[in-house]
Design a protein around this motif. Structure first.
Motif, PDB file in Angstrom:
ATOM      1  N   MET A 152       0.835  -1.215   0.000  1.00  0.00           N
ATOM      2  CA  MET A 152       0.000   0.000   0.000  1.00  0.00           C
ATOM      3  C   MET A 152       0.860   1.252   0.000  1.00  0.00           C
ATOM      4  N   PHE A 153       0.281   2.336  -0.484  1.00  0.00           N
ATOM      5  CA  PHE A 153       0.913   3.664  -0.434  1.00  0.00           C
ATOM      6  C   PHE A 153       2.295   3.660  -1.067  1.00  0.00           C
ATOM      7  N   LEU A 196      -4.043   5.307  -5.648  1.00  0.00           N
ATOM      8  CA  LEU A 196      -4.742   5.821  -4.464  1.00  0.00           C
ATOM      9  C   LEU A 196      -4.518   7.322  -4.497  1.00  0.00           C
ATOM     10  N   MET A 197      -5.607   8.091  -4.624  1.00  0.00           N
ATOM     11  CA  MET A 197      -5.416   9.531  -4.733  1.00  0.00           C
ATOM     12  C   MET A 197      -5.479  10.169  -3.356  1.00  0.00           C
ATOM     13  N   GLY A 198      -4.432  10.907  -3.038  1.00  0.00           N
ATOM     14  CA  GLY A 198      -4.355  11.510  -1.709  1.00  0.00           C
ATOM     15  C   GLY A 198      -4.467  13.020  -1.763  1.00  0.00           C
TER      16      GLY A 198
ATOM     17  N   ARG B 342     -14.427   8.054  -2.125  1.00  0.00           N
ATOM     18  CA  ARG B 342     -14.464   7.113  -3.245  1.00  0.00           C
ATOM     19  C   ARG B 342     -13.214   6.239  -3.322  1.00  0.00           C
ATOM     20  N   GLN B 343     -12.192   6.472  -2.482  1.00  0.00           N
ATOM     21  CA  GLN B 343     -11.052   5.569  -2.456  1.00  0.00           C
ATOM     22  C   GLN B 343     -11.420   4.443  -1.492  1.00  0.00           C
ATOM     23  N   VAL B 344     -11.410   3.232  -1.997  1.00  0.00           N
ATOM     24  CA  VAL B 344     -11.961   2.135  -1.207  1.00  0.00           C
ATOM     25  C   VAL B 344     -11.377   2.008   0.209  1.00  0.00           C
ATOM     26  N   PRO B 345     -10.049   2.029   0.378  1.00  0.00           N
ATOM     27  CA  PRO B 345      -9.574   1.799   1.751  1.00  0.00           C
ATOM     28  C   PRO B 345      -9.646   3.020   2.656  1.00  0.00           C
ATOM     29  N   ALA B 346     -10.296   4.111   2.230  1.00  0.00           N
ATOM     30  CA  ALA B 346     -10.299   5.336   3.037  1.00  0.00           C
ATOM     31  C   ALA B 346     -11.111   5.143   4.317  1.00  0.00           C
TER      32      ALA B 346
END
Lengths: 386, 387
Positions: A152-153, A196-198, B342-346
């Protein structure tokens, strides 16, 4: 004897960089052409391999030189991703040099000096600050490791070719004794990744590794010693910006002071407002202190001294100064501070609100102040484990 | 001293809670929901709670309004509580106090039904904290005023029908005199709205007024009295969220507490970390204190007391508590906190990412803590002006 001065050679080196930037960048707008021709010029100078030993294609200079380089590049807002090269150098470069085989050093370090960056693929959904929880498996089969798991990340998968991977090679040993490090080709079959948009538009990736083959020659150092290497490398990783943050803040701060001297609000110059003056002076104090800590650390690294303690302390101070700077600067800019790049009234080119959003990341990373403080409490102050 | 809600107030809160539970069941959040939901709360008379009955409201005190806003925010009702708050505390309040009979009967019933919204058109490029420096002019010609100038940060000009505009009607007098307020229809000819791109993906418009004709009947109250009205109304406008802020914080906090009870990090429940327990407890303290301040203010409003002191203190506490709250929440969620909706693991559905970024705005506004502290120092503590 304590000596707080740069040597003549170091001063000359800084001046050389400043002159170089003037020639290469002054009067030029930050276009794609300027950006793409800038890094090759740095490579030509050898500056992307500053601290790599000469036998591996570098210049063999010490960490003080690297810090000067990063500071000036950031100060002059040079079109180069210092965080990318910083991470590359402090993680991949260091570990390869320390523990890589002679073949690995000969193969990879010259590429680093030639401007290729290398990512890092450690974090997992269940393994963030505590790396011993990594579940991704690497099983030796013939001359390959077969890797399965989820990461992840991961910042660089979509832009870089190679990544330093941490995976479990022994599931029977205690958690921290069964991890190994590998150089993984991001283009290998079996790797899928989704963005993954942060915050501030910052992209990281989620990776799925499905029977990915990694040649056994890409194992770094010895099997099952990956966690040791990671711990040993931590002081470098924590402060991977190595001067870039100082340069960037010095620049923003100068712009802010100029802004305060030139901007009238409600009929008064900001610079005449006693609260603004206090805050600016406080920022100056913090930035100067941060610069001292950064160079002190570089000096200790050059002398081969243990960096554990100073690295943690410096990290806490740097991140706290940095985030406080963003928030105080935003307040000082008033409502115009919310305007983004390109807006007519945007002060300082709209850079501060972008930093405010983007830098919030520093709260969460493994180098965040809260985590680093708990680390200081346990390892440096010797307080009992929680 | 009496720190309890009355039985009627408790019943009112329960009625809202029951309504929200029934209307907002799982699966009910369709695209059509906001329209039908708004219609139902308007029919119940909840939007115009504190507007007098003769103008289409319920004639109930401010406490009812705050209860309504708090519960709507807590249950994440599909309304923008801010729209009602800003309209009520600006046009609603001013109209009630200083509007002509014709203005009251024209605007208040529509506000009570949720049909119209009105934002604020005060700031200018050279007039931020100190509005006495405004340069927009309104010149009387027969039964119209002709308005020329430029306004900044008119957030609602793109979506609301009306703006309460501040302009100079007399430029020969000292700055804080000669100011008047007008009710402006945003679709009037001569108004140009130009959005500027701001933080967290929002836009904030500048508004250019070029010979805008405003009927003289849209002057609010008396000519050249705008500055007095503005000062008098400040306590209401500062706290325009009217309970929605505590409702939202209470909800997020409940979610965060549950999250920390359910989430393990490095093998240990977050709720077992000593540092996190301290932080959660101080968040709870902030929320409780803020809620008390907000209800105290509502109570004082119903009693007709002067609100300027408590409104300043409450606003400072509100913004500072909110900034502490979003910072602590972000740190608690770890790397997942950076992920947007909308980010699944958020975690928490990614709500905090945007709230963290939007919170910064609170620091910069006229109602920002540093400016209000300076007014507290001057007006409430009686300190001499800063040099």
């Amino acid at each position: 004897m304590v000596n707080f001065k740069f040597t003549e050679e170091q001063e000359a080196f800084r001046q050389e960089i400043i002159n170089f930037i003037k020639v290469e960048l002054s009067g030029k707008t930050n276009t794609a052409t300027v950006r793409s021709s800038f890094v090759p010029k740095l490579v030509e100078k050898g500056w992307l391999g500053l601290t790599i030993p000469e036998e591996y294609g570098g210049l063999g200079r010490d960490a003080v030189y690297l810090t000067i380089f990063n500071e000036e590049m950031a100060y002059h807002q040079a079109p180069i991703s210092l965080s990318l090269y910083g991470r590359s150098n402090s993680v991949f470069g260091k570990i390869c040099l320390q523990h890589g085989s002679q073949e690995q050093r000969q193969k990879w370090l010259p590429r680093l000096a030639q401007g290729e960056a290398f990512g890092q693929c450690f974090t997992e959904p269940e393994a963030g600050t505590d790396m011993t929880r990594i579940q991704t498996r690497a099983v030796l089969q013939g001359d390959h490791y077969i890797v399965n798991g989820q990461k992840m990340f991961i910042t660089t998968t979509h832009i870089l070719r190679y990544t330093l991977l941490m995976a479990r090679t022994n599931i029977n040993a205690p958690a921290e004794s069964g991890l190994s490090m590998f150089i993984m080709d991001n283009k290998s079959t079996g790797i899928t990744f989704t963005p993954l948009m942060g915050m501030g538009g910052y992209r990281t990736n989620q990776l799925f590794l499905d029977n990915v083959e990694v040649p056994s020659e890409n194992l770094i150092g010895e099997e099952n010693r990956g966690y040791e290497y990671y711990l040993e490398n931590k002081p470098f990783y924590l402060n991977k910006e190595k001067g870039a943050e100082v340069g960037a803040l010095r620049r923003s701060f100068e712009q802010l002071v100029k802004y305060a001297k030139e901007t009238t609000r409600d009929g008064h110059l900001l610079a005449n407002n006693p609260i603004v003056r206090q805050r600016l002076a406080e920022m100056a104090t913090n930035i100067r202190t941060m610069r001292h800590l950064t160079y002190r650390m570089a000096f200790m690294e050059a002398q081969g001294l243990d960096l554990f303690y100073i690295a943690s302390i410096a990290r806490v101070f740097i991140v706290e100064t940095w985030l406080k700077f963003n928030s105080t600067a935003l307040q000082l800019l008033g409502l115009n501070g919310q305007l983004q790049r390109g807006a007519h009234y945007a002060p300082l080119g709209g850079s501060i609100n972008w930093h405010y959003e983007y830098d919030a990341l520093q709260y969460f990373t493994r180098g965040s102040p809260s985590y680093t403080k708990s680390y200081i409490a346990m390892h440096d102050l010797g307080l009992p484990e929680n | 001293m009496h720190f309890c809600f009355t039985e009627e107030q408790e019943k009112f809160r329960q009625e809202i809670v029951d309504f929200c539970k029934a209307e907002l069941q799982e699966g009910s959040r369709t695209p059509d929901l906001p329209v039908s939901f708004r219609r139902k709360i308007a029919e119940k008379g909840w939007i115009g709670l504190s507007i007098p009955k003769e103008y289409g409201g319920q004639g109930l005190g401010a406490i009812y309004r705050v209860i309504f806003m708090e519960e709507m925010a807590y249950w994440r009702a599909p309304i923008v509580a801010y729209d009602y708050g800003v309209t009520m505390s600006l046009l609603g309040n001013m109209c009630l106090r200083h509007g002509s009979e014709a203005q009251k009967s024209e605007y208040l019933p529509k506000i009570a039904k949720g049909e119209i919204f009105c934002g604020q058109g005060y700031s200018e490029p050279q007039a931020g904290n100190d509005l006495s420096l405004i340069q927009t002019t309104a010149i009387r010609q027969d039964d119209h005023y002709i308005i020329n100038g430029q306004k900044m940060w008119v957030h609602d000009a793109q979506t609301y029908r009306y703006t309460l505009l501040m302009a100079k009607t007399d430029i020969t007098v000292p700055p804080e005199r000669g100011i008047s307020l007008f009710i402006i229809d945003n679709s009037s000819p001569g108004i140009t709205v130009i959005p500027q791109i701001a933080m967290s993906g929002q836009t904030t418009p500048q508004v250019f007024l070029d010979n805008v004709l405003v009927p003289a009947r849209n002057l609010l109250g008396e000519e050249n009295m705008g500055w007095e009205y503005y000062l008098e109304n400040k306590p209401f406008y500062w706290n325009k969220e009217q309970g929605a802020e505590t409702g939202m914080m209470r909800r997020i906090f409940d979610d965060i507490v549950r999250y920390s009870k359910e989430t393990k990090r490095n093998g240990v429940l977050l709720s077992q970390s000593a540092v996190i327990r301290q932080r959660l407890a101080s968040m709870a303290t902030d929320i409780r204190a803020l809620r008390l301040l907000i209800y105290r203010m509502a109570w004082m409003e119903t009693k007709g007391f002067d609100l300027s002191d408590i409104a300043s203190l409450t606003r400072v506490f509100h913004v500072e508590a909110w900034i502490r709250f979003v910072n602590k929440t972000m740190q608690l969620m770890g790397l997942g906190g950076q992920l947007s909706r909308r980010q699944v693991p958020a975690p928490l559905g990614g709500t905090m990412e945007a709230l963290y970024r939007q919170a910064a705005l609170q620091l910069m506004q006229r109602a920002g803590p540093s400016y209000i502290k300076s007014t507290i120092a001057t007006h409430h503590l009686g300190l001499p002006p800063a040099w």
